[in-house]
Design a protein around this motif. Sequence first.
Motif, PDB file in Angstrom:
ATOM      1  N   ARG A  81      45.523  48.282  48.670  1.00 18.33           N
ATOM      2  CA  ARG A  81      44.998  47.976  47.145  1.00 18.33           C
ATOM      3  C   ARG A  81      46.106  47.142  46.231  1.00 18.33           C
ATOM      4  O   ARG A  81      45.685  46.535  45.457  1.00 18.33           O
ATOM      5  N   VAL A  85      45.601  43.839  44.652  1.00 15.38           N
ATOM      6  CA  VAL A  85      45.363  43.821  42.973  1.00 15.38           C
ATOM      7  C   VAL A  85      46.599  43.172  42.425  1.00 15.38           C
ATOM      8  O   VAL A  85      46.363  42.201  41.371  1.00 15.38           O
ATOM      9  N   GLU A 107      35.389  47.891  41.413  1.00 13.96           N
ATOM     10  CA  GLU A 107      36.521  47.768  40.547  1.00 13.96           C
ATOM     11  C   GLU A 107      36.743  46.255  40.647  1.00 13.96           C
ATOM     12  O   GLU A 107      37.064  45.713  39.595  1.00 13.96           O
ATOM     13  N   GLU A 110      34.225  43.959  38.746  1.00 13.32           N
ATOM     14  CA  GLU A 110      34.346  44.034  37.160  1.00 13.32           C
ATOM     15  C   GLU A 110      35.497  43.594  36.781  1.00 13.32           C
ATOM     16  O   GLU A 110      35.437  42.761  35.627  1.00 13.32           O
ATOM     17  N   ALA A 111      36.518  43.483  37.304  1.00 11.97           N
ATOM     18  CA  ALA A 111      37.680  42.773  36.888  1.00 11.97           C
ATOM     19  C   ALA A 111      37.500  41.241  37.038  1.00 11.97           C
ATOM     20  O   ALA A 111      38.601  40.628  36.629  1.00 11.97           O
ATOM     21  N   TRP A 113      37.496  39.431  39.685  1.00 12.92           N
ATOM     22  CA  TRP A 113      38.327  39.120  40.834  1.00 12.92           C
ATOM     23  C   TRP A 113      37.449  38.678  42.325  1.00 12.92           C
ATOM     24  O   TRP A 113      38.019  37.811  43.201  1.00 12.92           O
ATOM     25  N   PRO A 381      33.933  50.844  38.172  1.00  8.79           N
ATOM     26  CA  PRO A 381      35.376  49.952  38.286  1.00  8.79           C
ATOM     27  C   PRO A 381      36.590  51.019  38.241  1.00  8.79           C
ATOM     28  O   PRO A 381      37.262  50.505  38.492  1.00  8.79           O
ATOM     29  N   SER A 419      38.997  54.721  30.949  1.00  6.50           N
ATOM     30  CA  SER A 419      40.673  54.440  31.223  1.00  6.50           C
ATOM     31  C   SER A 419      41.541  54.952  30.094  1.00  6.50           C
ATOM     32  O   SER A 419      42.146  54.170  29.636  1.00  6.50           O
TER      33      SER A 419
ATOM     34  N   ASP B  49      43.946  47.353  30.409  1.00  5.53           N
ATOM     35  CA  ASP B  49      43.751  47.784  31.708  1.00  5.53           C
ATOM     36  C   ASP B  49      43.160  46.554  32.638  1.00  5.53           C
ATOM     37  O   ASP B  49      42.463  45.897  32.179  1.00  5.53           O
ATOM     38  N   LEU B  50      44.152  46.566  33.819  1.00  4.45           N
ATOM     39  CA  LEU B  50      43.823  45.391  34.386  1.00  4.45           C
ATOM     40  C   LEU B  50      42.375  45.162  34.943  1.00  4.45           C
ATOM     41  O   LEU B  50      41.931  43.906  35.256  1.00  4.45           O
ATOM     42  N   ARG B  51      41.658  46.351  34.891  1.00  2.00           N
ATOM     43  CA  ARG B  51      40.092  45.911  35.580  1.00  2.00           C
ATOM     44  C   ARG B  51      39.178  45.773  34.495  1.00  2.00           C
ATOM     45  O   ARG B  51      38.266  45.445  34.763  1.00  2.00           O
ATOM     46  N   PHE B  52      39.393  46.007  33.076  1.00  2.00           N
ATOM     47  CA  PHE B  52      38.840  45.804  32.031  1.00  2.00           C
ATOM     48  C   PHE B  52      39.273  44.584  31.285  1.00  2.00           C
ATOM     49  O   PHE B  52      39.712  45.111  30.159  1.00  2.00           O
ATOM     50  N   PRO B  53      39.623  43.519  31.665  1.00  2.00           N
ATOM     51  CA  PRO B  53      40.416  42.539  30.808  1.00  2.00           C
ATOM     52  C   PRO B  53      39.471  42.355  29.573  1.00  2.00           C
ATOM     53  O   PRO B  53      40.264  42.132  28.341  1.00  2.00           O
ATOM     54  N   LEU B 260      46.611  50.996  37.111  1.00  2.00           N
ATOM     55  CA  LEU B 260      46.330  49.614  36.589  1.00  2.00           C
ATOM     56  C   LEU B 260      46.300  49.816  35.255  1.00  2.00           C
ATOM     57  O   LEU B 260      45.771  48.667  34.404  1.00  2.00           O
TER      58      LEU B 260
END
Lengths: 424, 298
Positions: A81, A85, A107, A110-111, A113, A381, A419, B49-53, B260
Amino acid sequence: MRSGERGSAWRCVLLLVLAVAALAGPLSCGGGSAGPPTVSFYIFHEPSGAFERGAERCSRLSNGRYHIRISELPSTADGQRQQLVRRLAASDPSIDILGMDVVWTAEFAEAGWLRSVPAGLREAVSRGTLGPALRTATWRGTLQALPYNTNTQLLWYRRDLVPSPPATWAQMIDMGTRLEEQGRPGRVEIQGAQYEALTVWFNSLVASAGGRILDDAGRSALDHTATEAAEVMRLLARSPAADPSLSNQHEDDNRLAFETGRAAFELNYPFIYPSARTNAPELFRNLAWALYPSMVAGRPSHVTIGGINLGVSAFSPHPDVAFAAALCLRDADNQRFAAVHGGLPPTLSALYDDPDLRREYPFADTIREALATASVRPLTPAYTNVSLEIQSALAPPSGIQPQRILGDLRTSIGNALNSQGLVP
Amino acid sequence: MPRRQELTGRARAERRLALILCAPAVLVMAAVTAYPIVYALWLSLQRYDLRFPNRSAFVGLENYLTVVASSRWWQAVANTVIITVVSVTIELVLGMLVALVMHRTIFGRGAVRTNVLVPYGIITVVAAFSWRFAWTPVTGYLVRWLHLSTDPLTSHGTSLAIIILAEVWKTTPFMSLLLLAGLALVPEELMEAARVDGASAWQRFVRITLPLMKPAILVAVLFRVMDAFRVFDDIFVLTGGANQTQSVSILGYDQLFVGLNLGIGSAVSVLIFLIVALIGLVFIRGFGAAAPGAGTRR
């Protein structure tokens, strides 16, 4: 003396040139060289070579449309991962297809990618694919990835000690305790170390009790079923049927402990079956399997599904061929080979009737039955953070305080979803 | 400090040349050191947070408040302080003994010094792996020798003890080398004179050797404390931070690379930087430590 110095200076220059050439090499290869485009496929190392064989076969079948090159990811799930990432966050265009653990799909999607599966391919992906496997590949109502392999735990037990398998967790702990009290092996082997498998155990118990960890909107949905699940974990951990090293056990520790003959039950993946045949032939003759025990008598269990989804990177320079390649990589022939030689259960339902596969997997029907009612780990995510909080709250299982666990988990999962706070 | 004086034309030209010669190094340092530090500071003030740009925003000191309000941070600080204080204390005592042995060895001096340095020459991660295997039941010889019934790496106290042991084993040679340099500064005539005056070996050590070695000891301890406070590889390999054995560096790593969360992770990194800077300041201002060589000129 001087000529020696000059010699070493030249060697330095030569090394420098070589280093620069080595760095520039891979960059220049990606560019406008002739021939079919190279699709790079990032996946963990699979010892049977099933992935390499699949990649070669698909490259051949594509008739020069693409060539698949496999790049191996680190051996641990965390390492895989992290590498994905790191590269994806930097918009690395050198990844086309990525092999993701099912829990990373939300995850990564949502990012931003992942490229979601094009509408024209969705039917080809979902036809004949097991429902829970498709659910793990879906995020926000859209299919984000192609289910590749799946996996799930069964209850393995010894026929010589247990004439008929227990239907519920309470029965199993009871049977194990009684065997131990009679001085016979009665241990229940399960993964109790503070890592992902602890979340898997908890998720299976919560789902089997009729609850779930998150609702469809991704909010915490824990209720009394979480308390019941925690009570069962504690009950086992404190019973004579628990392995003394429970709080430090991973899948492979359970396999070894079961093979030494100290246990009557084992909750584990099918990889233990060929291993027992080789390592413990005596015990293997009495090895039997059943569905994961349920929480409520008369109601089926909902064991957690695992496996790998194939995603196409949002930064891939040629997504069309990448999707075509991914579709081929997961076709019936490749899945059959990976199942028979690599022990990776397929996501295509029809393969469980395949004679080759049934010869290697006498338990194929049980696996398919377990997968049909399987539960999915929370789709969010923030999955990694949620899972780390669950592990931290439940470790060690013998120290769980069932009255407090619900409140603790609600707070920490709430933080993880936003987060906020520090991950354990 | 040199006194300010009128510069001749030639001196000015030389100074300019010096600046030009230094410039490339300064530029490289700015690119690889200053930029990441400033960027980390900037990140630590953001929700990132990288996952929630899409949810990124400037939040001021909120990340710092989150870290400081977290019991996980304080647990990590406590672990780090315990590891630092205990390991450096043991290293200082052991290192001094080893330094005295190396100083007094008459024959086989090279061999003794080389042997002492072996642990320091072994890559920390490799050494940590061999410690882990040695302490794991089934594979481990230490578990067998000590007849342990459980896995010592599964509980908090024993895990910390093993981490400290690995640190001490690894860095005592470094400590003793620095101390050996200090021992060499003690003039032999002074020791002779003290011996003639009837001072015992202990008196000579406490009254003469230690005071003269003070600058070397302070530098050695300062280096090791700053190093030990950032302990990472031993813990990463031995326990991975399980059983509440996280150090502040492991905690920061987990926020950045597992969680992240660049905002909170950077805040942790900046806090570690501040603490290490504070340690340096206390040693230099409070105890008068100085860089090697600088002490003699004062």
